[in-house]
Design an enzyme around this catalytic site. Structure first.
Site, mmCIF file in Angstrom:
data_model
loop_
_atom_site.group_PDB
_atom_site.id
_atom_site.type_symbol
_atom_site.label_atom_id
_atom_site.label_comp_id
_atom_site.label_asym_id
_atom_site.label_seq_id
_atom_site.Cartn_x
_atom_site.Cartn_y
_atom_site.Cartn_z
ATOM 1 C CE LYS A 22 -1.597 1.438 4.253
ATOM 2 N NZ LYS A 22 -1.215 3.121 4.401
ATOM 3 C CG ASN A 23 2.350 2.650 3.535
ATOM 4 O OD1 ASN A 23 1.195 3.094 3.264
ATOM 5 N ND2 ASN A 23 2.689 2.634 4.954
ATOM 6 N NE ARG A 94 1.201 12.072 7.114
ATOM 7 C CZ ARG A 94 1.506 13.553 7.319
ATOM 8 N NH1 ARG A 94 0.556 14.288 7.335
ATOM 9 N NH2 ARG A 94 2.779 13.912 7.019
ATOM 10 C CB CYS A 118 -4.922 10.757 11.018
ATOM 11 S SG CYS A 118 -3.426 9.945 11.629
ATOM 12 N NE ARG A 123 0.647 10.572 10.049
ATOM 13 C CZ ARG A 123 0.154 9.697 9.603
ATOM 14 N NH1 ARG A 123 -1.031 9.232 9.899
ATOM 15 N NH2 ARG A 123 0.701 9.241 8.439
ATOM 16 C CG ASP A 309 3.176 1.463 9.495
ATOM 17 O OD1 ASP A 309 3.450 1.839 8.299
ATOM 18 O OD2 ASP A 309 2.919 2.356 10.573
ATOM 19 C CB ILE A 331 7.204 6.592 14.563
ATOM 20 C CG1 ILE A 331 8.452 5.828 14.467
ATOM 21 C CG2 ILE A 331 7.040 7.321 13.216
ATOM 22 C CD1 ILE A 331 9.792 6.495 13.838
ATOM 23 N NE ARG A 401 -7.189 4.544 5.294
ATOM 24 C CZ ARG A 401 -6.667 5.871 5.818
ATOM 25 N NH1 ARG A 401 -7.150 6.016 6.872
ATOM 26 N NH2 ARG A 401 -5.681 6.216 5.182
HETATM 27 C C1 EPZ Z 1 4.448 6.881 6.416
HETATM 28 O O1 EPZ Z 1 3.610 8.005 6.884
HETATM 29 C C2 EPZ Z 1 3.242 5.850 6.077
HETATM 30 N N1 EPZ Z 1 2.264 6.061 5.322
HETATM 31 C C3 EPZ Z 1 3.032 5.412 7.579
HETATM 32 O O2 EPZ Z 1 2.127 4.241 7.481
HETATM 33 C C4 EPZ Z 1 4.197 5.182 8.489
HETATM 34 O O3 EPZ Z 1 3.675 4.709 9.755
HETATM 35 C C5 EPZ Z 1 5.127 6.195 8.502
HETATM 36 O O4 EPZ Z 1 5.604 6.533 7.044
HETATM 37 C C6 EPZ Z 1 6.566 5.876 9.321
HETATM 38 O O5 EPZ Z 1 7.140 4.809 8.666
HETATM 39 C C7 EPZ Z 1 2.431 5.946 3.895
HETATM 40 O O6 EPZ Z 1 3.688 5.692 3.313
HETATM 41 C C8 EPZ Z 1 1.367 6.350 3.054
HETATM 42 P P1 EPZ Z 1 6.434 10.348 8.388
HETATM 43 P P2 EPZ Z 1 4.170 9.523 6.915
HETATM 44 O O7 EPZ Z 1 6.653 11.313 7.519
HETATM 45 O O8 EPZ Z 1 4.950 9.608 5.583
HETATM 46 C C9 EPZ Z 1 6.280 13.271 11.864
HETATM 47 C C10 EPZ Z 1 0.150 3.066 7.711
HETATM 48 O O9 EPZ Z 1 -0.299 2.396 8.677
HETATM 49 N N2 EPZ Z 1 6.485 14.359 10.741
HETATM 50 O O10 EPZ Z 1 7.830 9.491 8.393
HETATM 51 O O11 EPZ Z 1 3.256 10.419 7.205
HETATM 52 C C11 EPZ Z 1 4.936 12.654 11.763
HETATM 53 O O12 EPZ Z 1 4.163 13.470 12.406
HETATM 54 C C12 EPZ Z 1 0.719 4.303 7.878
HETATM 55 O O13 EPZ Z 1 0.225 2.355 6.616
HETATM 56 C C13 EPZ Z 1 6.614 15.642 11.112
HETATM 57 O O14 EPZ Z 1 6.830 16.025 12.190
HETATM 58 O O15 EPZ Z 1 5.349 9.286 7.930
HETATM 59 C C14 EPZ Z 1 5.259 11.498 12.575
HETATM 60 O O16 EPZ Z 1 5.165 11.671 14.002
HETATM 61 C C15 EPZ Z 1 0.524 5.072 9.175
HETATM 62 N N3 EPZ Z 1 6.789 16.605 9.971
HETATM 63 C C16 EPZ Z 1 6.810 11.043 12.055
HETATM 64 O O17 EPZ Z 1 7.349 12.385 11.464
HETATM 65 C C17 EPZ Z 1 6.767 16.226 8.643
HETATM 66 O O18 EPZ Z 1 6.729 17.123 8.008
HETATM 67 C C18 EPZ Z 1 6.915 10.050 11.040
HETATM 68 O O19 EPZ Z 1 6.094 10.768 9.866
HETATM 69 C C19 EPZ Z 1 6.483 14.835 8.591
HETATM 70 C C20 EPZ Z 1 6.459 14.098 9.447
#
Ligand code: EPZ
Length: 423
Positions: A22-23, A94, A118, A123, A309, A331, A401
């Site tokens: 998915k991701n 998102r 969410c 996020r 995840d 995370i 999802r």
């Molecule tokens: C991706 O989300 C995945 N989603 C998430 O999977 C996964 O949990 C996450 O990466 C971490 O591995 C997709 O790929 C569609 P991040 P993403 O940016 O890109 C903070 C699932 O269950 N952050 O690495 O949103 C954020 O708030 C989903 O399939 C900032 O502060 O993850 C979080 O605490 C859930 N500022 C942490 O970093 C930013 O600009 C990780 O976010 C971006 C992120």
């Protein structure tokens, strides 16, 4: 709304096919905006999130066709592109924010709704927007939308250092950089396999990118990209989820298409817990025949660390372990919503902030529980496989999802599981 009924039962046996990630698919699909040529994905997962991304890209003017029952996605975005990603689609998922970089790269401007928070956290997108600003984008937040404009109509390459190895920010900036003027270096880039898969696809489209899988990505901007046909990498989170099924209720299951390299840290923890994990020529064979599950400590980290995840799913296993395990969620700020539901099933879990202390119990008891987010929903199903009696998991739209055919895949290895309508 539907629910899933699970009856705790004996050991599982057989094979489970693992779908495309998915991701990976959610970051690959927006890449169609980077080229006027056709882009086709095979091994695509059949999920509601993919349908949401399809809807979003079609609203931007891309042509997206799901072929072969959704396993193949054929896309092209030639001609006029609408650069406004509407809130009513973005708020549902998102990952919609992954059109920001491609729209800026192709059209020089974009209006993308902020996705909003969410269940698992606020996020924010500051790492995305700071990076794009360093590439010459002027970005303003107005009425809930990010209004972005590349100075002079084209982003320019630069050196960007991320404060945190954000997956989405790495994907957005990498896609934006493929068409920027000059070279972009991303330091402290995320290293997830889904990003490596995106780089392979962009390279097939003609992008000049080095360093995938490491913390430094170097992207040499080009003037245009072509099309490609790309097979979506296997879903390591679905893989880890189903590896936990024989682990939690015993048996021997082969996960077809799985590779240990996709989730080495998770496999190490599973073996530490007393579960046998072995790579075969078709996938990964997981065995647990008798014997206790050892309590192990887990801290979630960016890849190659233990995946956030899979935290909820691992917690379900630790609820049945001998001893006490400490799970640290580093995370996301609110990713223990499955804990109160597992406690309803007799689990012994103490949550303090980002730390959950789990003391294994001899027997979980089936109960009506509620899915609160995608990964929490499957952790409850896993617990139900090991529980005495029947567990009813409601709000399984969360499940749809990110997991295709859960009932078929688990009943195919002997689980007593069915989906019912709550109406
Ligand atoms: C991706 O989300 C995945 N989603 C998430 O999977 C996964 O949990 C996450 O990466 C971490 O591995 C997709 O790929 C569609 P991040 P993403 O940016 O890109 C903070 C699932 O269950 N952050 O690495 O949103 C954020 O708030 C989903 O399939 C900032 O502060 O993850 C979080 O605490 C859930 N500022 C942490 O970093 C930013 O600009 C990780 O976010 C971006 C992120």
């Amino acid at each position: 709304m539907d629910s899933i009924l699970v009856k705790g039962g004996g050991p599982l046996k057989g094979q489970i096919p693992i779908a495309g990630a998915k991701n990976a698919c959610l970051t690959l699909m927006p890449a169609t905006l980077l080229s006027e040529e056709p882009l086709t994905f095979t091994n695509a997962p059949r999920l509601s999130d993919i349908r949401t991304m399809t809807q979003l890209l079609q609203s931007l003017g891309a042509e997206v066709a799901a072929l072969q029952d959704g396993k193949v996605i054929a896309m092209s975005s030639h001609g006029k592109i609408n650069t406004r990603a509407e809130y009513d689609i973005v708020r549902k998922m998102r990952a919609s924010n992954l059109v920001l970089g491609p729209l800026l790269a192709r059209e020089g401007h974009a209006e993308v709704s902020l996705p909003g928070g969410c269940a698992i956290g606020a996020r924010p997108m500051d790492i995305h927007t700071d990076g794009l600003s360093q590439m010459g984008a002027e970005i303003e937040l107005r009425d809930g939308y990010l209004h972005a404009k590349a100075e002079g109509g084209r982003l320019r390459g630069t050196v960007i250092e991320f404060p945190f190895a954000s997956v989405g920010a790495t994907e957005n900036i990498t896609m934006a950089a493929t068409l920027a003027k000059g070279t972009t270096v991303i330091k402290n880039a995320a290293r997830e396999p889904e990003i490596t898969d995106l780089v392979h696809c962009l390279r097939a489209m003609g992008a000049q990118i080095e360093g995938e899988g490491t913390s430094t990505l170097t992207i040499e901007g080009v003037d245009r990209l072509g099309g490609a046909t790309h097979a979506v990498v296997a879903d390591r989170i679905e893989l880890g989820t189903y590896m936990l099924a024989p682990a939690i209720c015993g048996g021997e299951v082969e996960l077809l298409g799985g590779r240990i390299s996709l989730l080495q840290a998770f496999c190490d923890k599973l073996e530490e817990a007393g579960v046998s994990v072995a790579e075969t020529d078709k996938g990964i064979l997981v065995k647990r025949n008798g014997g206790d599950i050892n309590a192990v400590d887990v801290t979630t980290e960016p890849f190659p660390g233990f995946p956030t995840d899979l935290q909820a799913q691992m917690m379900a296993l630790m609820c049945t372990a001998k001893g006490t395990s400490v799970l640290e969620e580093k995370i996301f700020e609110n990713r223990f919503m499955h804990a109160p539901e597992l406690i309803r099933m007799g689990a012994d879990i103490d949550v303090q902030g980002g730390t959950a202390t789990v003391t294994g119990v001899s027997q979980l008891k089936g109960a009506p529980v509620m899915a609160t987010d995608l990964r929490a929903s499957v952790s409850l199903i896993l617990a139900g496989l090991a529980a005495e009696g029947e567990t009813r998991v409601s709000r399984v739209y969360h499940l749809d999802r990110g997991y295709e055919h859960v009932v078929r895949k688990l009943s195919g290895v002997g689980a007593q599981i069915e989906r019912i309508s709550d109406e």
